[in-house]
Design a protein around this motif. Structure first.
Motif, PDB file in Angstrom:
ATOM      1  N   THR A  29       0.849  -1.202   0.000  1.00 14.92           N
ATOM      2  CA  THR A  29       0.000   0.000   0.000  1.00 14.92           C
ATOM      3  C   THR A  29       0.882   1.249   0.000  1.00 14.92           C
ATOM      4  O   THR A  29       0.620   2.224  -0.730  1.00 14.92           O
ATOM      5  N   GLU A  30       1.913   1.182   0.813  1.00 10.68           N
ATOM      6  CA  GLU A  30       2.823   2.324   0.912  1.00 10.68           C
ATOM      7  C   GLU A  30       3.559   2.529  -0.423  1.00 10.68           C
ATOM      8  O   GLU A  30       3.768   3.669  -0.873  1.00 10.68           O
ATOM      9  N   GLN A  31       3.961   1.414  -1.109  1.00 11.68           N
ATOM     10  CA  GLN A  31       4.644   1.504  -2.413  1.00 11.68           C
ATOM     11  C   GLN A  31       3.754   2.241  -3.419  1.00 11.68           C
ATOM     12  O   GLN A  31       4.203   3.140  -4.122  1.00 11.68           O
ATOM     13  N   VAL A  32       2.482   1.803  -3.424  1.00  8.09           N
ATOM     14  CA  VAL A  32       1.552   2.394  -4.393  1.00  8.09           C
ATOM     15  C   VAL A  32       1.369   3.878  -4.090  1.00  8.09           C
ATOM     16  O   VAL A  32       1.334   4.724  -4.997  1.00  8.09           O
ATOM     17  N   PHE A  88      -6.520   9.438  -7.691  1.00  9.63           N
ATOM     18  CA  PHE A  88      -5.942   8.730  -6.534  1.00  9.63           C
ATOM     19  C   PHE A  88      -5.962   9.631  -5.297  1.00  9.63           C
ATOM     20  O   PHE A  88      -6.270   9.188  -4.194  1.00  9.63           O
ATOM     21  N   ARG A  89      -5.671  10.902  -5.530  1.00  9.89           N
ATOM     22  CA  ARG A  89      -5.652  11.825  -4.389  1.00  9.89           C
ATOM     23  C   ARG A  89      -7.046  12.019  -3.804  1.00  9.89           C
ATOM     24  O   ARG A  89      -7.187  12.296  -2.618  1.00  9.89           O
ATOM     25  N   ARG A  90      -8.033  11.894  -4.656  1.00 10.25           N
ATOM     26  CA  ARG A  90      -9.404  12.136  -4.178  1.00 10.25           C
ATOM     27  C   ARG A  90     -10.083  10.871  -3.641  1.00 10.25           C
ATOM     28  O   ARG A  90     -11.210  10.939  -3.176  1.00 10.25           O
ATOM     29  N   ARG A  91      -9.397   9.740  -3.750  1.00 15.27           N
ATOM     30  CA  ARG A  91     -10.068   8.472  -3.403  1.00 15.27           C
ATOM     31  C   ARG A  91     -10.542   8.505  -1.942  1.00 15.27           C
ATOM     32  O   ARG A  91      -9.940   9.173  -1.105  1.00 15.27           O
ATOM     33  N   ASP A  92     -11.638   7.713  -1.653  1.00  9.82           N
ATOM     34  CA  ASP A  92     -12.210   7.707  -0.298  1.00  9.82           C
ATOM     35  C   ASP A  92     -11.521   6.668   0.569  1.00  9.82           C
ATOM     36  O   ASP A  92     -10.921   6.960   1.585  1.00  9.82           O
ATOM     37  N   ALA A  93     -11.663   5.463   0.100  1.00  9.81           N
ATOM     38  CA  ALA A  93     -11.132   4.389   0.950  1.00  9.81           C
ATOM     39  C   ALA A  93      -9.799   3.902   0.417  1.00  9.81           C
ATOM     40  O   ALA A  93      -9.471   4.093  -0.745  1.00  9.81           O
ATOM     41  N   ASP A  94      -9.040   3.272   1.278  1.00 14.99           N
ATOM     42  CA  ASP A  94      -7.726   2.782   0.876  1.00 14.99           C
ATOM     43  C   ASP A  94      -7.617   1.309   1.252  1.00 14.99           C
ATOM     44  O   ASP A  94      -6.806   0.902   2.055  1.00 14.99           O
ATOM     45  N   THR A  95      -8.516   0.540   0.649  1.00 12.63           N
ATOM     46  CA  THR A  95      -8.510  -0.884   0.979  1.00 12.63           C
ATOM     47  C   THR A  95      -7.479  -1.599   0.122  1.00 12.63           C
ATOM     48  O   THR A  95      -6.952  -1.039  -0.832  1.00 12.63           O
ATOM     49  N   ASP A  96      -7.228  -2.843   0.487  1.00  9.88           N
ATOM     50  CA  ASP A  96      -6.265  -3.640  -0.273  1.00  9.88           C
ATOM     51  C   ASP A  96      -6.671  -3.753  -1.734  1.00  9.88           C
ATOM     52  O   ASP A  96      -5.869  -3.602  -2.646  1.00  9.88           O
ATOM     53  N   VAL A  97      -7.983  -3.997  -1.907  1.00  9.21           N
ATOM     54  CA  VAL A  97      -8.479  -4.192  -3.276  1.00  9.21           C
ATOM     55  C   VAL A  97      -8.216  -2.929  -4.071  1.00  9.21           C
ATOM     56  O   VAL A  97      -7.704  -2.947  -5.178  1.00  9.21           O
ATOM     57  N   ASP A  98      -8.529  -1.801  -3.484  1.00  8.92           N
ATOM     58  CA  ASP A  98      -8.332  -0.526  -4.152  1.00  8.92           C
ATOM     59  C   ASP A  98      -6.860  -0.302  -4.483  1.00  8.92           C
ATOM     60  O   ASP A  98      -6.534   0.125  -5.593  1.00  8.92           O
ATOM     61  N   THR A  99      -6.016  -0.626  -3.540  1.00  9.11           N
ATOM     62  CA  THR A  99      -4.581  -0.402  -3.741  1.00  9.11           C
ATOM     63  C   THR A  99      -4.097  -1.163  -4.963  1.00  9.11           C
ATOM     64  O   THR A  99      -3.397  -0.608  -5.821  1.00  9.11           O
ATOM     65  N   GLU A 100      -4.509  -2.441  -5.015  1.00  8.92           N
ATOM     66  CA  GLU A 100      -4.073  -3.245  -6.163  1.00  8.92           C
ATOM     67  C   GLU A 100      -4.635  -2.681  -7.466  1.00  8.92           C
ATOM     68  O   GLU A 100      -3.960  -2.622  -8.505  1.00  8.92           O
ATOM     69  N   ARG A 101      -5.873  -2.226  -7.382  1.00  8.83           N
ATOM     70  CA  ARG A 101      -6.500  -1.699  -8.596  1.00  8.83           C
ATOM     71  C   ARG A 101      -5.785  -0.424  -9.055  1.00  8.83           C
ATOM     72  O   ARG A 101      -5.520  -0.239 -10.229  1.00  8.83           O
ATOM     73  N   TRP A 102      -5.445   0.433  -8.066  1.00 10.40           N
ATOM     74  CA  TRP A 102      -4.746   1.680  -8.398  1.00 10.40           C
ATOM     75  C   TRP A 102      -3.378   1.362  -9.021  1.00 10.40           C
ATOM     76  O   TRP A 102      -2.965   2.008  -9.999  1.00 10.40           O
ATOM     77  N   THR A 120      -0.050   1.148 -13.799  1.00 11.19           N
ATOM     78  CA  THR A 120       0.897   0.336 -14.577  1.00 11.19           C
ATOM     79  C   THR A 120       0.480   0.299 -16.047  1.00 11.19           C
ATOM     80  O   THR A 120       1.297   0.465 -16.961  1.00 11.19           O
ATOM     81  N   TRP A 121      -0.830   0.112 -16.270  1.00 11.01           N
ATOM     82  CA  TRP A 121      -1.334   0.093 -17.658  1.00 11.01           C
ATOM     83  C   TRP A 121      -1.091   1.446 -18.331  1.00 11.01           C
ATOM     84  O   TRP A 121      -0.657   1.513 -19.491  1.00 11.01           O
ATOM     85  N   ALA A 122      -1.350   2.499 -17.538  1.00 15.36           N
ATOM     86  CA  ALA A 122      -1.161   3.841 -18.118  1.00 15.36           C
ATOM     87  C   ALA A 122       0.312   4.064 -18.478  1.00 15.36           C
ATOM     88  O   ALA A 122       0.641   4.623 -19.547  1.00 15.36           O
ATOM     89  N   VAL A 164       6.851   0.748  -7.479  1.00  6.87           N
ATOM     90  CA  VAL A 164       6.222  -0.504  -7.928  1.00  6.87           C
ATOM     91  C   VAL A 164       7.024  -0.945  -9.160  1.00  6.87           C
ATOM     92  O   VAL A 164       6.910  -0.356 -10.241  1.00  6.87           O
ATOM     93  N   LEU A 165       7.838  -1.981  -8.974  1.00  2.00           N
ATOM     94  CA  LEU A 165       8.815  -2.365 -10.010  1.00  2.00           C
ATOM     95  C   LEU A 165       8.142  -2.751 -11.320  1.00  2.00           C
ATOM     96  O   LEU A 165       8.591  -2.381 -12.410  1.00  2.00           O
ATOM     97  N   VAL A 166       7.025  -3.462 -11.186  1.00  2.00           N
ATOM     98  CA  VAL A 166       6.343  -3.934 -12.394  1.00  2.00           C
ATOM     99  C   VAL A 166       5.879  -2.752 -13.243  1.00  2.00           C
ATOM    100  O   VAL A 166       5.862  -2.817 -14.479  1.00  2.00           O
ATOM    101  N   THR A 167       5.524  -1.643 -12.595  1.00  2.00           N
ATOM    102  CA  THR A 167       5.085  -0.449 -13.327  1.00  2.00           C
ATOM    103  C   THR A 167       6.248   0.064 -14.186  1.00  2.00           C
ATOM    104  O   THR A 167       6.080   0.402 -15.369  1.00  2.00           O
TER     105      THR A 167
END
Ligand code: ADP
Length: 643
Positions: free
Chosen positions: A16-19, A74-88, A93-95, A140-143
């Motif tokens: 989460t911190e990496q992202v 990302f700055r405006r996001r509400d929650a910071d759940t694991d799922v969200d982190t991975e999605r972000w 990465t795609w971008a 995030v190395l993969v990015t």
């Protein structure tokens, strides 16, 4: 054991911190791309067809803008759940992959630009962009990989495949740059992950420390509270002990002292010992500030909080009646008592009443466990004191009866002597009467002679009357009565009995009563009973003596008051039997009861004296007892005669 469950959340937190860092650093690289791309296009403006150039630039800037939009979202996001982190992470990465691919599209510029200078410039820009990514995307190395590979591989491979040593060298250098960038990115990434791990672990440690500190503080607080409770408990026990152990004449005084202690300890103005029978609540003892209620006052049990205490069968306490449902209680409605602490008092198996404390004012501090335990102890003590008093009263009644029975027994044993003693004056009376009558029958009688005869008759009848009076006095059953009396007066009252008993058994009784003996505080009847018991025992003891039989009754002032002694010249006391004296029902006489000595001892001790026996130097034994002088003795309220 706990490594697995803790490792997973930590890895997630690191990710989460990496992202978060990826997005924090992203604007720099993105804006750089946004600016560099138009510059590159501008440089190629005259060489590459505009449509191609603008198409490339448009695509690239679109991906860069998409990245900027993601950063803003990302700055405006509400929650910071694991799922969200991975999605972000995935989105960015795609971008970046898209941006990388667009940068890789520079291959078109290379192809369409034959000049080595332009190609070198393009390669330089690509190298810069590649290295710039190292700085901003490595969290995030993969990015970064997704960005770097499409960015560098197409131009590098194209350069390598050119049949030109310089371009091939540039391609090979590009490969080296790519490897260097990936290696650096990998190194940065690992360093970052390590430091993130450390930082989070430290934060975890700090949190654990804080929690441990909090726990220790809570423990300390609890310990302090327990210590305070313990101190309170010890203090309460000390106060209770002081009340119970202070010698007082009567349990009533002790209960009163206990009520005073309770009022002070619980901070309540009213203290009551009540007796409850059916619906009747009677005040037995009380402490009230204005003396509004007192012993003997009666209330309906339902109008008291004690009804609830008796129902609960345990201590009941509340501090503020009007602030609770109790404001509807009849006791509150009638008396407005705000604070109350009470406990049931049991005497034996039965409920006697309650010990309770109350106040018209609410109590600020709540009652503690110690308070409840203390009042329970106090109620138990009061119960046992009442039970003891009841038992003492019963025992006293029985012992008074026993003492009386013993006196009647003594009289019974003296019956033949008494009959003889009364017979003597009666015989004398009839003799004098007959002599007087005979003298009258034989003619006129000299008045002086007649008066003399009548005086003799009167004297004998007075004597008879005196003996009968003494018997009646001795036989009467009366409550113990303490009077200030002289020992000589006590002896005078039973002189006839003593004289009669000793004369009848041919014993010589001598009295040695010291002059100026102080008066004693005594129940005359009881002390006379003691003297008579001891003299009769002495008479019995001398029964086996062949020669002259003698008893010495003496009274002298000793260290413990007046000491009376009855000495005989009988066979004395068997040392083995001496230990058994005075033991109830111990007797060596065939018709003895074995109660005389023990009753005598109880009587003497109830007077504050002592009874004991000593063997004589010569023959016989001496029984002694003391009576404290009246000036040194407090008048006992009740005589406790115990066997
Ligand atoms: P009782 O006279 O009915 O036996 P007491 O309690 O008066 O009961 O006496 C207990 C016993 O103590 C007597 O039976 C006797 O053995 C012993 N005793 C009491 N007084 C004397 C005495 N003066 N000399 C020797 N023995 C005595």
């Amino acid at each position: 054991m706990n490594a697995a469950p803790t490792a997973k959340p930590l890895a997630r937190r690191i990710f989460t911190e990496q992202v978060r860092l990826l997005y924090v650093q992203a604007p720099l690289g993105t804006i750089a791309s946004l600016l560099i791309a138009p510059l590159l296009a501008l440089v190629h403006w005259d060489i590459v067809p505009h449509a191609i150039l603008l198409g490339w630039l448009g695509l690239l800037e679109a991906t860069v803008l998409a990245r900027l939009a993601l950063i803003a979202a990302f700055r405006r996001r509400d929650a910071d759940t694991d799922v969200d982190t991975e999605r972000w992470a995935r989105r960015y990465t795609w971008a970046c992959a898209a941006s990388g691919a667009c940068w890789g599209g520079c291959i078109v510029l290379l192809i369409l630009t034959p000049s080595l200078v332009y190609q070198s410039f393009t390669a330089l820009v690509l190298g810069g962009v590649l290295m710039g990514g190292v700085l901003t995307m490595t969290p995030v190395l993969v990015t970064y990989v997704a960005y770097a590979l499409p960015l560098s591989l197409p131009p590098v491979l194209w350069l390598l495949l050119q049949d030109n040593p310089l371009r091939a060298t540039m391609g090979a250098t590009g490969i080296l740059y790519l490897l260097l960038a990936l290696g650096t990115a990998q190194h940065y990434h690992q360093t970052l992950v390590r430091s993130l791990r450390l930082a989070l672990e430290n934060a975890g440690l700090a949190q654990s420390f804080a929690a441990a500190k909090e726990q220790a503080e809570a423990g300390n607080q609890q310990l302090a509270e327990q210590q305070a409770a313990l101190r309170g408990s010890v203090e309460a026990m000390r106060e209770l002990y002081e009340v119970i152990s202070t010698p007082r004449r009567h349990p009533i005084d002790q209960v009163q002292a206990m009520l005073a202690m309770g009022c002070q300890r619980f901070g309540l103005a009213i203290g009551i010992l009540s007796h409850v029978e059916a619906d009747r609540y009677e005040i037995v003892q009380a402490i009230t500030p204005g003396g509004e209620i007192g012993p003997g006052d009666i209330f309906a049990l339902d109008d008291t909080y004690c009804r609830d205490t008796l129902r609960a069968k345990e201590p009941l306490g509340f501090e503020h009646a009007s602030a609770s449902d109790r404001r509807r209680h009849p006791c509150y409605l009638k008396l407005k008592l705000e604070a109350y602490l009470g406990a049931p008092v049991r005497v034996g198996e039965h409920v006697y009443g309650t010990l309770n404390f109350s106040s018209f004012r609410p109590r600020s501090a709540p009652f503690t466990t110690v308070d409840r335990e203390l009042i329970q102890l106090m109620a138990r003590w009061v119960g046992s004191a009442l039970e003891q008093e009841r038992m003492t009263a019963t025992a006293q009644r029985q012992q008074t009866l026993l003492a009386h029975a013993s006196r009647l027994n003594t009289l019974g044993e003296m019956a033949s002597g008494l009959a003889h003693e009364i017979n003597q004056p009666i015989t004398a009376i009839s003799l004098y009467a007959e002599t007087g009558l005979a003298r009258l029958r034989n003619g006129p009688i000299d008045p002086a002679e007649l008066r003399e005869t009548l005086e003799k008759i009167a004297a004998q009848s007075t004597r008879t009357h005196a003996i009968i009076q003494q018997v009646r006095h001795f036989a009467r059953q009366s409550k113990p009565q303490y009077l200030t009396v002289r020992v000589s007066a006590l002896l005078d009252d039973i002189a006839d009995f003593l004289d009669m008993e000793t004369r009848r058994h041919h014993v010589h009784l001598r009295q040695d009563i010291g002059p100026d003996l102080p008066p004693v505080l005594a129940d005359p009847l009881q002390i006379q009973q003691v003297i008579l018991n001891l003299v009769r025992n002495a008479v019995d003891a001398t029964g086996t003596v062949d020669g002259p039989r003698a008893i010495l009754l003496s009274a002298h002032l000793g260290p413990d008051g007046v000491e009376l002694a009855i000495q005989d010249n009988g066979p004395g006391l068997d040392p083995n039997l001496l230990r058994q004296l005075p033991h109830p029902f111990f007797t060596t006489k065939p018709d003895g009861l074995g109660l005389g000595l023990s009753i005598s001892q109880s009587i003497v001790e109830a007077h504050g004296g002592r009874l004991w026996a000593t063997p004589n130097r010569g023959a016989g034994a001496t029984f002694h007892f003391t009576l404290p002088a009246a000036t040194r003795l407090h008048r006992p309220e009740r005589v406790e005669v115990t066997l």
